[in-house]
Design an enzyme around this catalytic site. Structure first.
Site, PDB file in Angstrom:
ATOM      1  N   GLU A 211     -88.454  53.324  46.030  1.00 13.45           N
ATOM      2  CA  GLU A 211     -87.505  52.208  46.114  1.00 13.45           C
ATOM      3  C   GLU A 211     -86.211  52.473  45.329  1.00 13.45           C
ATOM      4  O   GLU A 211     -85.130  52.102  45.774  1.00 13.45           O
ATOM      5  CB  GLU A 211     -88.187  50.936  45.576  1.00 13.45           C
ATOM      6  CG  GLU A 211     -87.347  49.695  45.738  1.00 13.45           C
ATOM      7  CD  GLU A 211     -87.923  48.503  44.984  1.00 13.45           C
ATOM      8  OE1 GLU A 211     -88.935  47.968  45.427  1.00 13.45           O
ATOM      9  OE2 GLU A 211     -87.339  48.127  43.957  1.00 13.45           O
TER      10      GLU A 211
ATOM     11  N   ARG B 275     -86.208  45.038  51.746  1.00  7.89           N
ATOM     12  CA  ARG B 275     -85.588  45.912  50.737  1.00  7.89           C
ATOM     13  C   ARG B 275     -84.471  46.746  51.372  1.00  7.89           C
ATOM     14  O   ARG B 275     -84.311  47.933  51.058  1.00  7.89           O
ATOM     15  CB  ARG B 275     -86.628  46.839  50.083  1.00  7.89           C
ATOM     16  CG  ARG B 275     -87.667  46.154  49.263  1.00  7.89           C
ATOM     17  CD  ARG B 275     -87.109  45.431  48.049  1.00  7.89           C
ATOM     18  NE  ARG B 275     -88.119  44.569  47.510  1.00  7.89           N
ATOM     19  CZ  ARG B 275     -88.377  43.342  47.976  1.00  7.89           C
ATOM     20  NH1 ARG B 275     -87.636  42.828  48.947  1.00  7.89           N
ATOM     21  NH2 ARG B 275     -89.332  42.619  47.483  1.00  7.89           N
TER      22      ARG B 275
ATOM     23  N   SER C 163     -91.209  48.145  40.838  1.00 10.19           N
ATOM     24  CA  SER C 163     -92.010  48.889  41.817  1.00 10.19           C
ATOM     25  C   SER C 163     -91.318  50.196  42.148  1.00 10.19           C
ATOM     26  O   SER C 163     -90.141  50.203  42.475  1.00 10.19           O
ATOM     27  CB  SER C 163     -92.164  48.077  43.110  1.00 10.19           C
ATOM     28  OG  SER C 163     -92.818  46.872  42.823  1.00 10.19           O
TER      29      SER C 163
HETATM   30  C1  LIG Z   1     -89.280  45.364  35.352  1.00  9.68           C
HETATM   31  C2  LIG Z   1     -88.595  45.356  36.709  1.00  9.68           C
HETATM   32  C3  LIG Z   1     -88.976  44.458  37.680  1.00  9.68           C
HETATM   33  C4  LIG Z   1     -88.343  44.433  38.943  1.00  9.68           C
HETATM   34  N1  LIG Z   1     -88.749  43.531  39.881  1.00  9.68           N
HETATM   35  C5  LIG Z   1     -88.162  43.490  41.095  1.00  9.68           C
HETATM   36  C6  LIG Z   1     -88.586  42.546  42.084  1.00  9.68           C
HETATM   37  O1  LIG Z   1     -89.464  41.719  41.844  1.00  9.68           O
HETATM   38  N2  LIG Z   1     -87.981  42.564  43.289  1.00  9.68           N
HETATM   39  C7  LIG Z   1     -86.977  43.439  43.579  1.00  9.68           C
HETATM   40  O2  LIG Z   1     -86.465  43.395  44.705  1.00  9.68           O
HETATM   41  N3  LIG Z   1     -86.541  44.342  42.666  1.00  9.68           N
HETATM   42  C8  LIG Z   1     -87.109  44.381  41.434  1.00  9.68           C
HETATM   43  N4  LIG Z   1     -86.707  45.304  40.506  1.00  9.68           N
HETATM   44  C9  LIG Z   1     -85.653  46.260  40.853  1.00  9.68           C
HETATM   45  C10 LIG Z   1     -84.242  45.860  40.349  1.00  9.68           C
HETATM   46  O3  LIG Z   1     -84.333  44.967  39.282  1.00  9.68           O
HETATM   47  C11 LIG Z   1     -83.405  45.233  41.428  1.00  9.68           C
HETATM   48  O4  LIG Z   1     -83.263  46.126  42.493  1.00  9.68           O
HETATM   49  C12 LIG Z   1     -82.006  44.842  40.913  1.00  9.68           C
HETATM   50  O5  LIG Z   1     -81.337  44.095  41.902  1.00  9.68           O
HETATM   51  C13 LIG Z   1     -81.160  46.028  40.542  1.00  9.68           C
HETATM   52  O6  LIG Z   1     -79.972  45.538  39.902  1.00  9.68           O
HETATM   53  P1  LIG Z   1     -79.106  46.409  38.946  1.00  9.68           P
HETATM   54  O7  LIG Z   1     -77.884  45.632  38.634  1.00  9.68           O
HETATM   55  O8  LIG Z   1     -79.906  46.862  37.779  1.00  9.68           O
HETATM   56  O9  LIG Z   1     -78.735  47.646  39.871  1.00  9.68           O
HETATM   57  P2  LIG Z   1     -78.615  49.201  39.475  1.00  9.68           P
HETATM   58  O10 LIG Z   1     -79.963  49.724  39.153  1.00  9.68           O
HETATM   59  O11 LIG Z   1     -77.552  49.404  38.481  1.00  9.68           O
HETATM   60  O12 LIG Z   1     -78.152  49.804  40.872  1.00  9.68           O
HETATM   61  C14 LIG Z   1     -79.029  49.842  41.984  1.00  9.68           C
HETATM   62  C15 LIG Z   1     -78.253  50.279  43.226  1.00  9.68           C
HETATM   63  O13 LIG Z   1     -77.294  49.284  43.567  1.00  9.68           O
HETATM   64  C16 LIG Z   1     -75.976  49.825  43.526  1.00  9.68           C
HETATM   65  N5  LIG Z   1     -75.109  48.793  42.963  1.00  9.68           N
HETATM   66  C17 LIG Z   1     -75.301  48.081  41.828  1.00  9.68           C
HETATM   67  N6  LIG Z   1     -74.326  47.175  41.679  1.00  9.68           N
HETATM   68  C18 LIG Z   1     -73.497  47.333  42.734  1.00  9.68           C
HETATM   69  C19 LIG Z   1     -72.290  46.685  43.148  1.00  9.68           C
HETATM   70  N7  LIG Z   1     -71.744  45.702  42.447  1.00  9.68           N
HETATM   71  N8  LIG Z   1     -71.684  47.126  44.298  1.00  9.68           N
HETATM   72  C20 LIG Z   1     -72.229  48.127  45.008  1.00  9.68           C
HETATM   73  N9  LIG Z   1     -73.359  48.756  44.671  1.00  9.68           N
HETATM   74  C21 LIG Z   1     -73.995  48.355  43.555  1.00  9.68           C
HETATM   75  C22 LIG Z   1     -76.061  51.072  42.682  1.00  9.68           C
HETATM   76  O14 LIG Z   1     -75.060  51.993  43.056  1.00  9.68           O
HETATM   77  C23 LIG Z   1     -77.451  51.563  43.028  1.00  9.68           C
HETATM   78  O15 LIG Z   1     -77.394  52.243  44.251  1.00  9.68           O
HETATM   79  C24 LIG Z   1     -87.310  45.345  39.224  1.00  9.68           C
HETATM   80  C25 LIG Z   1     -86.915  46.261  38.226  1.00  9.68           C
HETATM   81  C26 LIG Z   1     -87.546  46.268  36.977  1.00  9.68           C
HETATM   82  C27 LIG Z   1     -87.102  47.234  35.923  1.00  9.68           C
END
Ligand SMILES: Cc1cc2nc3c(=O)[nH]c(=O)nc-3n(C[C@H](O)[C@H](O)[C@H](O)COP(=O)(O)OP(=O)(O)OC[C@H]3O[C@@H](n4cnc5c(N)ncnc54)[C@H](O)[C@@H]3O)c2cc1C
Length: 363
Positions: free
Chosen positions: A356, A174, A252
């Site tokens: 996380e 992570r 998580s």
């Molecule tokens: C129901 C559920 C299940 C999940 N299961 C998992 C799992 O199994 N495994 C896992 O690892 N994670 C999981 N996650 C967490 C999450 O989905 C991941 O971390 C996902 O990659 C976040 O993507 P996002 O586009 O929503 O990022 P955001 O939430 O919008 O951003 C997260 C971080 O990344 C940064 N960021 C986003 N896009 C960019 C970019 N293009 N350039 C630079 N920085 C950026 C943001 O500034 C922030 O710091 C889960 C979440 C939920 C709600």
């Protein structure tokens, strides 16, 4: 050029945009300024506008790993909307490149429709492609870093596009340089994966294996593994489902802690008191001689049951690790529950749990 870029950016600019609906947890206040950016040029113009206005910047993807402060964010939020997917052949592999704004699970589905192996266990994870390298997204024994070929990013220090190969991303559990030492320095614009045409799916988890067996898939295809992963995730409210209140979360909330051997012996001694006949403390050796523990196990055995209620937030009834918004929850309540869980686990086992998600506008 520069000026017309700025003029175009002003047309994208919106004020006082509520952020809660743009996140899966659904808490928090508005962004003072906000822009959806579908091109690298728009992002670059946004960055220079924020700099000229001396405003802090936050980059948003799908909002599935963020907790926004109730007071919101007083700077500029740039949401990355760069789309597009293309495939190139690379000897025996296929290199699939996606814009950072592509929805992650649609991208995974695209690779599986083309019979490309390597991302199947990462099915059903919300968010956008651009965020997956941030924390080296992983599930069911598969991680982004296993197949990631390269990351293209806008360097906010130099305003140039740069490229990182896999090794240069400094991936860990992570973790990556983007979430670590270079936090806030790069906006990821495009990500490439090297996938195996016709490759065998990865089935490394007993629970996944059992679900596949229940579906009668003894030699499962990529598509069957994808379906099984989504089925397993759905049982734990780990896919976004508007009809399942337990999925209003960031997934998580805590990372699995890694501890020294010595600390592990201490945890094991305490855990001995809780273990039922035939039960063992979940523990996995890491490459650097440490021990990875299960945050979910520690939380439940510290007495925080699934379905714990704290005001308008709580823990999921299906997963000990998820903090959920039960309706009109606030970031303050989320943080209170987070601290309560951390305190209980610390007092019971002497282990520190690290959240996380990324906290926005909270200092
Ligand atoms: C129901 C559920 C299940 C999940 N299961 C998992 C799992 O199994 N495994 C896992 O690892 N994670 C999981 N996650 C967490 C999450 O989905 C991941 O971390 C996902 O990659 C976040 O993507 P996002 O586009 O929503 O990022 P955001 O939430 O919008 O951003 C997260 C971080 O990344 C940064 N960021 C986003 N896009 C960019 C970019 N293009 N350039 C630079 N920085 C950026 C943001 O500034 C922030 O710091 C889960 C979440 C939920 C709600």
């Amino acid at each position: 050029m520069h000026h017309s870029g700025q003029d175009q950016f002003r047309q994208l600019l919106r004020e006082n945009v509520p952020l809660a609906p743009l996140t899966t947890l659904g808490v928090g206040g508005p962004a003072r300024f906000f822009a959806d950016c579908a091109t690298v040029e728009a992002l670059a113009a946004g960055v220079s506008w924020a700099r000229a206005e001396a405003l802090p910047l936050f980059v948003l993807g799908g909002g599935s790993n963020v907790v926004v402060a109730d007071s919101g964010f007083t700077g500029l939020v740039l949401r990355v909307m760069i789309g597009g997917i293309d495939v190139a052949a690379d000897r025996q592999h296929a290199v699939v490149t996606a814009g950072a704004g592509e929805p992650w699970d649609g991208f995974v589905a695209y690779t599986i429709e083309r019979d490309l192996a390597g991302l199947e266990c990462l099915s059903g994870i919300p968010g956008r492609v651009g965020a997956t390298p941030m924390q080296n997204v992983g599930a069911y024994g598969q991680e982004t870093s296993e197949t990631l070929a390269s990351v293209e990013a806008l360097d906010l220090q130099t305003a140039e596009l740069v490229r990182f190969d896999n090794r240069e991303c400094e991936f860990g559990y992570r973790a990556s340089r983007f979430k670590g030492r270079d936090q806030g320095r790069y906006i990821i614009t495009r990500v490439s994966y090297r996938l195996q045409p016709g490759g065998a799916p990865a089935v490394r988890y007993a629970e996944l294996e059992r679900t596949l067996a229940d579906h009668g898939a003894t030699q499962p295809t990529l598509a069957q593994v994808r379906d099984a992963v989504i089925a397993v995730r759905r049982r734990k409210a780990m896919v976004i489902d508007p009809t399942d209140a337990d999925s209003r979360s960031v997934g998580s909330f805590f990372m699995n802690p890694t501890v020294t051997q010595e600390a592990f012996e201490g945890v094991r001694a305490i855990a001995g008191r809780f273990l039922r006949e035939g039960e063992t403390l979940p523990a996995f050796p890491t490459a650097d001689q440490r021990v990875k523990l299960s945050a979910a196990w520690l939380i439940e055995h510290a007495g925080i049951r699934r379905g714990t209620v704290h005001g308008n937030v709580g823990t999921s009834t299906k997963h000990a690790l998820a903090i959920i918004n039960r309706g009109s929850g606030t970031a303050r309540e989320v943080l209170e529950l987070c601290r309560m869980i951390q305190t209980r686990v610390r007092e019971t086992f002497g282990v520190e749990l690290t959240p996380e998600p990324v906290f926005v506008g909270l200092t």
